[in-house]
Design a protein around this motif. Structure first.
Motif, mmCIF file in Angstrom:
data_model
loop_
_atom_site.group_PDB
_atom_site.id
_atom_site.type_symbol
_atom_site.label_atom_id
_atom_site.label_comp_id
_atom_site.label_asym_id
_atom_site.label_seq_id
_atom_site.Cartn_x
_atom_site.Cartn_y
_atom_site.Cartn_z
ATOM 1 N N MET A 45 22.425 -18.776 -13.737
ATOM 2 C CA MET A 45 22.780 -20.126 -13.331
ATOM 3 C C MET A 45 22.016 -20.505 -12.058
ATOM 4 O O MET A 45 21.686 -21.651 -11.856
ATOM 5 N N PHE A 46 21.838 -19.603 -11.297
ATOM 6 C CA PHE A 46 21.162 -19.904 -10.039
ATOM 7 C C PHE A 46 19.867 -19.133 -9.963
ATOM 8 O O PHE A 46 19.739 -18.066 -10.542
ATOM 9 N N LYS A 47 18.982 -19.692 -9.215
ATOM 10 C CA LYS A 47 17.683 -19.038 -9.131
ATOM 11 C C LYS A 47 17.586 -18.079 -7.945
ATOM 12 O O LYS A 47 16.543 -17.834 -7.415
ATOM 13 N N LYS A 48 18.732 -17.615 -7.622
ATOM 14 C CA LYS A 48 18.698 -16.738 -6.446
ATOM 15 C C LYS A 48 17.903 -15.483 -6.714
ATOM 16 O O LYS A 48 17.355 -14.865 -5.838
ATOM 17 N N ASN A 49 17.880 -15.081 -7.959
ATOM 18 C CA ASN A 49 17.110 -13.891 -8.283
ATOM 19 C C ASN A 49 15.656 -14.073 -7.936
ATOM 20 O O ASN A 49 14.987 -13.145 -7.507
ATOM 21 N N ILE B 181 14.521 -15.826 -5.576
ATOM 22 C CA ILE B 181 14.402 -15.739 -4.121
ATOM 23 C C ILE B 181 14.362 -14.267 -3.694
ATOM 24 O O ILE B 181 13.527 -13.840 -2.908
ATOM 25 N N LEU B 182 15.268 -13.560 -4.311
ATOM 26 C CA LEU B 182 15.322 -12.136 -4.004
ATOM 27 C C LEU B 182 13.994 -11.475 -4.315
ATOM 28 O O LEU B 182 13.459 -10.697 -3.544
ATOM 29 N N ILE C 262 11.436 -12.247 -1.878
ATOM 30 C CA ILE C 262 11.662 -11.546 -0.616
ATOM 31 C C ILE C 262 11.226 -10.084 -0.749
ATOM 32 O O ILE C 262 10.534 -9.532 0.087
ATOM 33 N N LEU C 263 11.671 -9.527 -1.848
ATOM 34 C CA LEU C 263 11.469 -8.101 -1.998
ATOM 35 C C LEU C 263 10.006 -7.738 -2.166
ATOM 36 O O LEU C 263 9.533 -6.748 -1.612
ATOM 37 N N TYR D 40 23.271 -21.397 1.131
ATOM 38 C CA TYR D 40 22.102 -22.274 1.102
ATOM 39 C C TYR D 40 22.126 -23.283 2.216
ATOM 40 O O TYR D 40 21.106 -23.819 2.621
ATOM 41 N N GLU E 4 14.423 -4.539 1.790
ATOM 42 C CA GLU E 4 14.044 -5.593 2.725
ATOM 43 C C GLU E 4 14.376 -5.154 4.162
ATOM 44 O O GLU E 4 13.571 -5.301 5.077
#
Lengths: 980, 470
Positions: free
Chosen positions: A1-5, A7-8, A11-12, B229, B412
């Motif tokens: 649902m969210f595109k946080k993955n 982002i992760l 980052i990673l 957010y 991280e």
């Protein structure tokens, strides 16, 4: 649902790619670095753990994760390698080679292997993996770690082809490859790669890579680009966002500019950056020098010299000048630089470091050696100015070398000397030889010491050696020469000469103390050269005397006195002594002469007490003190000084003053200081008792000593003296006299053993008649001890001496005669007894026989009596008279009173009448003896035990004395006045 | 309650049920939907389901009554019963009954055929009893096809319709479903705003959801994301810490832990990140591996999972921590609760069947009612077990993903630590936590946290930590 993955993910993976690992430490300590490293390793372990987890989750099938793992292994391997390297570096350098590097590097090696294995797995298993470029990158770095550069290049190339242009991997691979090309000095390839890859100016490593590119440009001759890029790198290096390459730029820019002929630009640049220009100018200069462009290099240095501000920088440039001139053999300029550097150091403007000094030394040695060879080469044989110039330069080099090599200064002084010698400057050469000699001596460097001496000798012997300082140098030269040893004959001869020459020089230079010291040395080395020593002594003593240096004079005189100068003539010694004495006594004697006895005493005392004075002086002073004290009637003081002075005198001297000593002894005796008198006498006696002395008074001292000893009952001391008499040529008379006295004393003390010994001593078998009495006493002592044989022997001795005397018609002392007489008397007595024992008896034949016998005995008696008579001993004669008288009278009486038994009265009467003819002469004879005895007494005033017999045995009608003789058997007649 | 005494496979059960059904169909050959409706009026929903089911399968249901019946099944028993039948039957696409359309739209939505789903829903009559529920699907589908403005309206209609339907709802389960539907529509707007990155508006929209809503626990996580957010990390942390409240102990969202770690990460509180990650691994890693192995042996065994759920409801602790946590969270979920409540109500029908035979519909053998009831209850339990199993798998996937996420987050952190070490710089320690770091809006008040979780404060906790990022 969210595109946080997503982002992760972003980052990673932003952290996954970091291949430039640089540990930047500022002022961190080693412990901080270690700690930091450990922490890093811990973090890496955690990372590996997480990545392993991730990999496990993905069934070890996610190449991204595997790639990350490979990167981590590589990263950990490099840090571990750092750690392992430090272990090596921290170990002692000596043991470093023994370290088991395989063991130490095991950890990093395994990690590199893991990284490699993981990477290899990825490329094999995931052929379509889009990050194969990164994997190859890792493999390339691994290969680089193992110095497999070809492999590294191969993998870098694969990394490049497997990654997209412009990507980080691609860029980094390119840059790493470019670095490899740089290492291989393949600058063209490196340049191509760098140009393609150096796109991201924001990358902090840009400066580093750009620097490499600039270097590649330089190497390829593209100076403009190189300089421009270097400046840019320098500018960006000031920002913390970039790796600071400013130092590297500074180091290389100078060289690039110099090759590009843009030196001024370089200078301006460095000035603008407030940098140490000298350092970079050195680089420039070195760079130019390497290309053989000396003029250019010199110019660069000249420029630099103008520009630099501090002395330290100037020195650095001077050092470079040194290199330049050394390389191109510009002697004058090289020397000039050397001297300037020396000045800097000597004046403490800039202290030169050891490397610089070493350079100066080595170059100066080289230069001077070359110049020296030129100096003596035939080329310059006729070029005086050339030689002179070269000589000067050589000398200056040596001066510099001497300065910098202080421990070997003497070597260079020697070389200087040699150079001066070659130039004919002997005085300067000598000076340097002397310095070299001194230095070499101190450093115990025999080689140079000997060389210097040889140099000195050669100059000394050089006829051309002259000059106003000649003497000064000669003195120093001689001194050095003499400080060495010379064992050969030639050397000894030389030394002998030089000793004398130096001595003369000292005199010339008025260095008397040095002269004295030299003299002593000479004496030690050449003891047999008495004449030379004497001359030297004479010079010295005269000088001392002239300069009134009395103490010095005395000192020398003392040495002479003490035999230090054994080989000088006796005459000289005496002269010196005399003079010394004269000096000493001059003043004092003045007082003495004036009768100022006290002052004189003080003076003499002073002379005596001064231990610096010669023995002679002191001796004389002591003697004079004795005399003075005697004059002042201080007997004991006189004695003391007499003893003192006599102890100091030898026999001849004692003899010389024996009269004075005699007087002193007499005074002592008179004043009843018997012991002192005896001691002094004895002392003098001993002194005089030397062969050849021939003292007139020795007897006196001898006799006085003995007599005083005897008087003081010091028999043994007297005895010793007596026993010494024959050694001392004491006339027999004195020996006899003293011996007899001694014998008497011994007799008195009943010390017959000693007595016996003395007699034996005195009796040397020669004619010693005075021992008759002594032997008589000895005989008596033997008899008392029942030593009859010895008594007999003693008696025999007595008789021998008696008869010897008689033969010689020598006089014998009365008491000796008495003793002899006693012997005869004893015999007489014996005979008398024998006579008495014979009794007249009848028968007639018997009577006649016995009468005849008796008469014969009587005749013997008479002979005996005559013998006694011959002795001349009054008491002996008297005794013999008495015996004879008695015997005659007895026989007469016996005859008269003998009645032959059993005979008629007629017979008897006839007998008697007949016998009366016999008896009456006998009676008369007896009376004669009596009368003679009496007369003897009266004429000779003899006092003996037999006096009574003669005076009272019958009425002395001539005298009309009527004293009953029976009262006194032994006695003398004396009138009231006591006269006989 | 009926339990299978023997452990039969699901397939066997289906066969048995089919036999029953076959038997029943013979019996029901002549039954009609009216009878079912009558049964339902008497409160016998579960009991009537088999009959309905048969008709449904034969596609016999076309009347309004049928629609009503179906809607009742949806409300009383849950849509799954119908979904399980319709999922493979393409014929029902042409059936015009709103309820079936609703189900079909749901199926299409789940398949991702959003436009088709919207189309079907829009063909439903507005006055359909099920319409309220369809608004949710429509609104969600519109969001997925990127028509948020329309979705806003639909969600608004959904709320209205749900409210109206609620006023007419008779049963608890129906009310519950409608409330949940309304709440989802309510947060739908917030979700749209969130997706449009209008986080502030979304934040405010989320606040419209009452904390008493059944869906509030799961929405809390969304709120936390929203705060994240908004970079209001302290509020994020506050919301996440609410999950530690005893009230929400049964809730288990691995994602919440990830968000927690992520939030600390954002605040550069490396130590806290590592702590959360390490705790997460420590708590679940080993047991997770065990569960994975365990699942291979029990996969497909709905009954087993139904049992586990029941055990958990009874308060039993399952030995495996992860499984325990998952099952616990599942049984606390709204959907499961709805099913549970339905089951309870279904089980209560036993009483109704026993007590009131006269109320049984004509033509219906009372004995068969019990059989039907039993069948339905079993079916329901199976569906519950299926749900639980399905959810367990999802949770395990979530966990698996969470592990990965956690690892990445930790990496991280390690990267940052490494960077610092490479820079070899020392940081000064700073004091942590200060009120000045707190941000508020007009809908919130500030209370100081004193270690207790108050219900009305839940979700409003805000940390006062300072970011340590440089």
């Amino acid at each position: 649902m969210f595109k946080k993955n997503n982002i992760l993910f972003s980052i990673l993976f932003s952290i996954l790619f970091n291949t430039n690992f640089t540990l930047v430490t500022t002022a961190a300590t080693a412990a901080d670095v270690d700690n930091n490293r450990e922490q890093l390793l811990n973090v890496l372990d955690e990372e590996l753990k997480e990545v392993s987890r991730l990999s496990k989750h993905s069934g070890h099938n996610d190449p991204n994760i595997l790639l990350r793992m490979a990167e981590l292994y590589l990263e950990k391997a490099r840090i571990t390698r750092d750690k392992e390297n430090e272990i090596i570096f921290k170990s002692e350098s000596a043991s470093r080679s023994k370290v088991n590097r395989k063991e130490i590097y095991k950890g990093s090696y395994e990690l590199f292997q893991k990284a490699q294995k993981t990477a290899t797995y990825i490329v094999h298993k995931h052929k379509n993996f889009d990050k194969r470029g990164e994997v190859y990158y890792i493999m390339a770095f691994n290969a680089k770690e193992f110095n497999e550069n070809d492999k590294a290049k191969k993998y870098f190339k694969l990394a490049i082809t497997s990654s997209q242009d412009g990507t980080k991997t691609n860029n980094k691979a390119n840059l790493a490859l470019a670095e490899l090309f740089m290492n291989d000095e393949d600058y063209r390839e490196a340049k191509n790669v760098y140009e393609k890859s150096l796109t991201d100016k924001n990358d902090k490593w840009w400066t580093k890579d750009a620097y490499n590119l600039a270097y590649a440009y330089y190497k390829l001759g593209d100076y403009n680009r190189s300089i421009s890029l270097l400046k840019e790198v320098f500018k960006l290096s000031s920002s913390s966002a970039y790796i600071n390459m400013s130092k590297s730029v500074l180091n290389i820019l100078a060289v690039v500019c110099s090759d590009a002929d843009r030196i001024d630009e370089a200078i301006s640049f460095y000035e603008a950056q407030k940098q140490d220009i000298s350092r970079y100018l050195i680089k420039i200069a070195k760079n130019i020098m390497e290309k053989g462009q000396s003029t250019k290099a010199e110019k660069a240095l000249d420029n630099g010299f103008k520009v630099v501000k501090s002395d330290e920088e100037r020195v650095k440039i001077l050092i470079l000048y040194l290199e330049l001139y050394n390389k191109f053999e510009r002697y004058e300029k090289h020397l000039d630089v050397v001297k300037r550097l020396k000045d800097y150091d000597q004046k403490n403007i800039v202290k030169l470091d050891s490397d610089t000094i070493e350079t100066i030394i080595s170059q100066s040695q080289k230069m001077s050696s070359t110049l020296q060879k030129q100096l003596i080469s035939p080329t310059y044989a006729h070029d005086e100015s050339g030689r002179a110039q070269r000589g000067e330069m050589v000398l200056e080099y040596f001066s510099v070398l001497a300065y910098f090599k202080k421990t070997k200064e003497y070597e260079y002084q020697f070389f200087k000397a040699e150079t001066y010698y070659a130039l004919g400057k002997y005085d300067l050469a000598l000076n340097e030889y002397i310095k070299a000699f001194d230095g070499a001596s101190e450093a115990k460097h025999d080689k140079f010491k000997n060389l210097s001496i040889e140099g000195i000798i050669s100059i000394i012997n050089n006829k051309n050696f002259s000059g106003e300082n000649r003497d000064k140098y000669l003195t120093a030269a001689y001194e050095r020469y003499l400080s060495t040893e010379g064992k050969s004959q030639k050397a000894k001869e030389n030394r002998n000469k030089i000793f004398q020459r130096l001595y003369n020089l000292y005199f010339k230079e008025k260095k008397l103390k040095d002269a004295e010291a030299l003299l002593l040395k000479y004496k030690k080395e050449f003891p047999q050269e008495g004449k030379v020593q004497e001359t030297m002594l004479g010079m010295l003593m005269e000088k001392y005397d002239k300069e009134k240096m009395n103490s010095d004079f005395m000192r020398m005189a003392l040495l002479i006195q003490n035999g230090e100068f054994g080989n000088v003539s006796e005459g000289y010694k005496k002269e010196v002594e005399q003079y010394l004495l004269t000096l000493k006594f001059k003043e004092v004697e003045t007082h003495h002469q004036k009768g100022e006895k006290d002052q004189a005493l003080v003076g003499y005392l002073k002379i005596y007490n001064d231990k610096n004075n010669t023995e002679t002086a002191r001796k004389n002073a002591a003697y004079n003190l004795a005399i003075l004290q005697h004059e002042k009637t201080n007997v004991l003081e006189s004695y003391k000084w007499a003893i003192t002075s006599s102890k100091m005198m030898n026999s001849d001297e004692i003899k010389k003053f024996e009269t004075s000593f005699t007087v002193i002894v007499a005074e002592l005796f008179n004043r009843l200081y018997l012991s002192e008198a005896a001691k002094l006498s004895e002392h003098i006696f001993h002194k005089l008792c030397f062969k050849g002395v021939n003292s007139q008074k020795i007897n006196v001292f001898y006799k006085n000593a003995i007599l005083v000893y005897l008087a003081d009952n010091r028999i043994d001391e007297a005895l010793l003296l007596v026993k010494k008499s024959d050694q001392c040529n004491i006339p027999p008379r004195y020996i006899k006299e003293t011996g007899m006295e001694l014998l008497k004393s011994l007799t008195r003390l009943k010390r017959y053993d000693t007595f016996e010994g003395l007699i034996k001593y005195l009796d040397n078998g020669s004619y010693i008649p005075y021992l008759i009495k002594a032997y008589a006493d000895l005989r008596d002592a033997y008899l008392k001890s029942a030593r009859f044989d010895e008594a007999k022997n003693a008696e025999t001795k007595m008789l021998k001496y008696y008869f010897d005397s008689k033969k010689r018609s020598e006089n014998i002392e009365l008491e000796d005669l008495d003793e002899i007489a006693k012997i005869f008397i004893a015999r007489l007595n014996e005979k008398a007894e024998e006579f008495k024992k014979i009794a007249l008896s009848y028968p007639e034949e018997q009577y006649n026989k016995t009468l005849k016998l008796k008469l014969a005995k009587l005749d013997e008696l008479t002979k005996e009596g005559n013998a006694i008579l011959e002795t001349g001993s009054g008491t002996g004669i008297l005794h013999s008279y008495k015996i004879l008288s008695e015997c005659y009278a007895r026989l007469a009486n016996e005859i008269e009173t003998f009645i032959p038994p059993g005979k008629s009265p007629e017979y008897i009467e006839s007998f008697k009448n007949t016998m009366t003819k016999v008896s009456i002469p006998l009676k008369n004879r007896a009376n004669d003896f009596s009368r003679d005895g009496r007369k003897l007494i009266m004429d000779n005033n003899i006092l003996s035990d037999n006096n009574m017999f003669f005076q009272f045995t019958q009425k002395n009608r001539d005298q009309n004395h009527d004293v009953p003789g029976s009262y006194y058997e032994a006695g003398i007649l004396m009138d009231r006045r006591g006269s006989k | 309650m009926f339990y299978f005494k023997n452990k039969l496979s699901d397939k066997a059960i289906l066969i048995i049920m089919f036999i029953f059904a076959f038997t029943f169909t013979k019996t029901w050959a002549r039954s009609n939907i009216d009878g079912v409706s009558e049964l339902m009026e008497n409160g016998l929903y579960f009991s009537s389901w088999p009959i309905v089911r048969e008709d449904l399968k034969r596609n016999n249901l076309r009347s309004e009554t049928a629609d009503f019946v179906l809607s009742q099944v949806i409300f009383k028993m849950g849509a799954k019963h119908i979904e399980s039948i319709l999922s493979d039957d393409k014929n029902f696409k042409t059936n015009g009954l709103p309820s079936l359309k609703y189900i079909w739209a749901k199926i299409l939505f789940k398949k991702g055929q959003y436009e088709a789903a919207i189309k079907i829903i829009r063909s439903m009559p507005e006055d359909s009893s099920i319409r309220a529920l369809s608004y949710l699907i429509e609104g969600s589908a519109l969001v997925f096809i990127d028509r948020p403005e329309e979705a806003f309206d639909i969600f608004a209609d959904c709320i209205n319709k749900s409210n109206k339907s609620l006023s007419r709802a008779k049963t608890k389960s129906e009310k519950r479903i409608l409330e949940v539907n309304k709440d989802y529509c309510l947060v739908g707007a917030a979700r749209i705003l969130f997706s449009q990155k209008q986080f502030v508006s979304a934040y405010l929209a989320y606040l419209d959801l009452s904390k008493e809503s059944y869906i509030w626990p799961e929405i809390l996580l969304e709120e936390a994301w929203n705060s994240y957010y908004l970079r209001d990390f302290n509020r994020t942390l506050g919301k996440l810490v609410t999950y530690h409240a005893p009230f929400l102990r049964g809730v288990f969202y691995p994602e919440a832990e990830v968000l927690l770690a992520l939030t600390y990460l954002r605040m550069c509180l490396w130590g806290d990140v590592k702590r959360v990650v390490d705790e997460f691994y420590s708590n679940f890693e080993d047991s997770f591996e065990q569960v994975k192995k365990y699942m291979s042996s029990v996969d497909g065994n709905h009954q087993h999972f139904y049992k586990l759920a029941i055990q958990k409801l009874q308060g039993k602790y399952l030995e495996n921590r992860t499984l325990d946590k998952i099952i616990d969270s599942i049984v606390h979920e709204n959907a499961f609760n709805e099913m549970r409540i339905s089951l309870e109500e279904g089980e209560n029908e036993e009483n109704l069947v026993g007590n009131n035979n006269s109320k049984v519909a004509a033509g219906v053998n009372p004995n068969n009612i019990r059989k039907y009831l039993s069948f339905s209850l079993n079916e329901h339990r199976r569906l519950m077990g299926e749900y639980v199993l399905d959810k367990v798998k999802k949770k395990l996937k979530e966990l698996d993903k969470a592990f990965k996420d956690m690892s990445y987050i930790k990496l991280e952190v390690l990267a940052h630590e490494k960077k610092k070490l490479y820079a070899f710089d020392e940081r000064t320690a700073r004091e942590r936590g200060d009120v000045k770091f707190l941000k508020r809006n007009e809908k919130q008040y500030f209370w100081t946290f004193n270690g207790e979780f108050w219900a009305d404060e839940l979700g409003d906790y805000v940390f006062a930590l300072g970011s340590e990022c440089e």
